[in-house]
Design a protein around this motif. Structure first.
Motif, PDB file in Angstrom:
ATOM      1  N   ALA A 178     -40.935  46.572  26.724  1.00  0.00           N
ATOM      2  CA  ALA A 178     -39.660  46.032  27.214  1.00  0.00           C
ATOM      3  C   ALA A 178     -38.123  46.822  27.129  1.00  0.00           C
ATOM      4  CB  ALA A 178     -39.476  44.659  26.268  1.00  0.00           C
ATOM      5  N   THR A 179     -37.045  45.870  28.083  1.00  0.00           N
ATOM      6  CA  THR A 179     -35.474  47.454  27.998  1.00  0.00           C
ATOM      7  C   THR A 179     -35.038  46.905  26.816  1.00  0.00           C
ATOM      8  OG1 THR A 179     -34.612  45.294  29.237  1.00  0.00           O
ATOM      9  CG2 THR A 179     -35.769  47.785  30.577  1.00  0.00           C
ATOM     10  N   GLN A 180     -35.476  45.535  26.145  1.00  0.00           N
ATOM     11  CA  GLN A 180     -33.979  45.083  25.228  1.00  0.00           C
ATOM     12  C   GLN A 180     -33.952  45.645  24.432  1.00  0.00           C
ATOM     13  OE1 GLN A 180     -35.014  41.110  23.895  1.00  0.00           O
ATOM     14  NE2 GLN A 180     -32.862  40.980  23.192  1.00  0.00           N
ATOM     15  N   GLY A 181     -33.136  46.345  23.371  1.00  0.00           N
ATOM     16  CA  GLY A 181     -33.135  47.153  23.128  1.00  0.00           C
ATOM     17  C   GLY A 181     -33.659  48.570  22.670  1.00  0.00           C
ATOM     18  N   LEU A 182     -33.415  49.155  23.733  1.00  0.00           N
ATOM     19  CA  LEU A 182     -34.378  50.494  24.106  1.00  0.00           C
ATOM     20  C   LEU A 182     -32.626  51.223  23.480  1.00  0.00           C
ATOM     21  CD1 LEU A 182     -36.882  51.402  25.679  1.00  0.00           C
ATOM     22  CD2 LEU A 182     -35.350  52.241  27.192  1.00  0.00           C
ATOM     23  N   SER A 183     -33.078  52.506  23.370  1.00  0.00           N
ATOM     24  CA  SER A 183     -32.435  53.197  22.361  1.00  0.00           C
ATOM     25  C   SER A 183     -32.439  54.102  23.370  1.00  0.00           C
ATOM     26  CB  SER A 183     -32.429  53.957  21.270  1.00  0.00           C
ATOM     27  OG  SER A 183     -34.155  54.397  20.865  1.00  0.00           O
ATOM     28  N   ALA A 184     -31.523  55.747  23.256  1.00  0.00           N
ATOM     29  CA  ALA A 184     -31.457  56.902  24.399  1.00  0.00           C
ATOM     30  C   ALA A 184     -32.682  57.683  24.125  1.00  0.00           C
ATOM     31  CB  ALA A 184     -30.311  57.703  24.076  1.00  0.00           C
TER      32      ALA A 184
END
Ligand code: ATP
Ligand code: MG
Length: 289
Positions: free
Chosen positions: A252-258
Motif C-alpha cells: 500500500a502507498t499510504q504512509g510510505l517513507s522515502a
C-alpha cells in the motif's frame, strides 16, 4: 448426498460472490509461457480491489503489459485462472468476453486516436461497442451520444477543442481525449498501459492527476503500468512490483517513507536509489527501462 453437494456448491458460489464484491480482478496462479523458455507471467496471485488504483511497476520485459492483456482477455493464461467482475475469463466465451470488455476501458501509451478525425468523433467512437454498425460521420451518432461526448470532453478540460483534428493536439491533450473516449463506455475497470510514457514530465503529472480524480469520482478500479516510482506512489493506492514475470512486491502507498520507496525501487529494478542516482540510464524516469 446430491442435496448435500448442492448445498455445498451454493455456499461456494455465495463465497465467490462475496470475494467478487471485494476484488474486481483476481489472478490465481497465473502463468503465461510464451515458449522458448520465456515466462511472461510466472505463478502470479493478485486480487485487485474494486474502486482502488493499483500501479504495476517494473522494468521493461517484467510482464506489465502481459498482465494487463490477461485482464481483458487478449492473452489466456497457460495455467491458472483470471476472474474479472465476477466472470471467469477461461469459461466466459466470445460473447461473454465482448460484453465484459464493455466494462473495461483501456488507455494506451500511444493514445490510439484516429488522427485525421475530430476530437469529438474520437470520443463518440468510445460508444461503438454498444452501437450497431460503423459510423462515418459525426451526424451519424445519436444526438445523445454527441452530447455525452461533449460532457466527457468538458470533464477532461477539452470541450473547446471538440472540432479540432485529433492529431493537431499535444500529447497530453491527446491522452485526455483518450480518457474521455474510454469514459464513454461507462467502464467499471480502467486499464492503462504506460499512459504517460510518451509525455513530458509536466503533462505526465497532469494526466496522472486527472486519472486519479476520475478514478475517485467514478469509483473506478484502475490498473496501470508505470516506470516511475515517484509517480506511482503519488497516483496509486497500491503498488505491485513485477520482475521477470513474478510479483515480487505488493505494498500500500499510504504512509510510505522515502526509505520504503527506495526498497520498492530496488525490488523492481535490482539496484538501489543511490546507485540509480549515478546511473545515467536511470536519470529521467526513476526506474531504468
Ligand atoms: N506475444 C509474445 N510472444 C512472445 N513473448 C512475449 C510476447 N509478449 C511478451 N513477451 C515476452 O514476455 C515478457 C514480458 O513482456 P511484457 O511486454 O509484458 O513486458 P513489459 O513489462 O510490459 O515491458 P515494457 O516496459 O517494455 O512495456 C518479455 O520477455 C517479452 O519479450
Ligand atoms: Mg509493456
Amino acid at each position: 448426498m446430491s442435496n448435500h453437494r448442492n448445498a455445498s456448491s451454493a455456499k461456494t458460489a455465495e463465497l465467490q460472490r462475496e470475494i467478487d464484491d471485494i476484488y474486481a480482478v483476481q489472478l490465481d496462479h497465473v502463468t503465461k509461457d510464451f515458449g522458448g523458455g520465456v515466462l511472461g507471467l510466472d505463478d502470479v496471485n493478485i486480487g485487485f480491489r474494486a474502486g482502488r488504483v493499483t500501479v504495476l511497476l517494473g522494468l521493461s520485459g517484467s510482464g506489465k503489459s502481459t498482465l494487463l492483456r490477461h485482464i481483458n482477455g487478449l492473452h489466456t493464461p497457460t495455467t491458472g485462472t483470471v476472474r474479472v467482475l465476477g466472470h471467469h475469463l477461461n469459461s466466459t466465451g466470445k460473447r461473454g468476453l465482448r460484453e465484459l470488455r464493455r466494462n473495461i476501458g483501456v488507455i494506451f501509451q500511444s493514445f490510439n486516436l484516429v488522427g485525421p478525425m475530430s476530437v469529438l468523433e474520437n470520443v463518440c467512437a468510445g460508444q461503438l461497442g454498444s452501437l450497431k454498425g460503423p459510423r462515418i460521420s459525426l451526424l451519424m451518432y445519436p444526438k445523445s451520444v454527441r452530447r455525452e461526448a461533449i460532457e466527457k470532453l468538458d470533464r477532461v478540460g477539452l470541450a473547446d477543442r471538440a472540432f479540432q483534428r485529433a492529431d493537431t493536439l499535444s500529447g497530453g491533450q491527446q491522452q485526455r481525449v483518450a480518457i474521455a473516449r474510454a469514459l464513454m463506455q461507462h467502464p467499471t475497470v480502467l486499464l492503462a498501459d504506460e499512459p504517460v510514457a510518451s509525455l513530458d514530465p509536466v503533462s505526465a503529472l497532469d494526466v496522472i492527476n486527472l486519472l486519479r480524480q476520475i478514478a475517485e469520482e467514478d469509483k473506478l478500479t484502475v490498473i496501470a503500468s508505470l516506470h516511475q516510482v515517484q509517480l506511482a506512489i503519488e497516483f496509486a493506492d497500491r503498488i505491485i512490483g513485477l520482475r521477470t514475470g513474478q510479483a515480487v512486491l505488493d505494498r500500500a502507498t499510504q504512509g510510505l517513507s522515502a526509505e520504503e520507496a527506495s526498497t520498492i525501487y530496488s525490488s523492481v529494478s535490482g539496484m538501489d536509489l543511490a546507485e540509480a542516482a549515478v546511473d545515467p540510464r536511470a536519470a529521467a524516469s526513476g526506474v531504468t527501462r
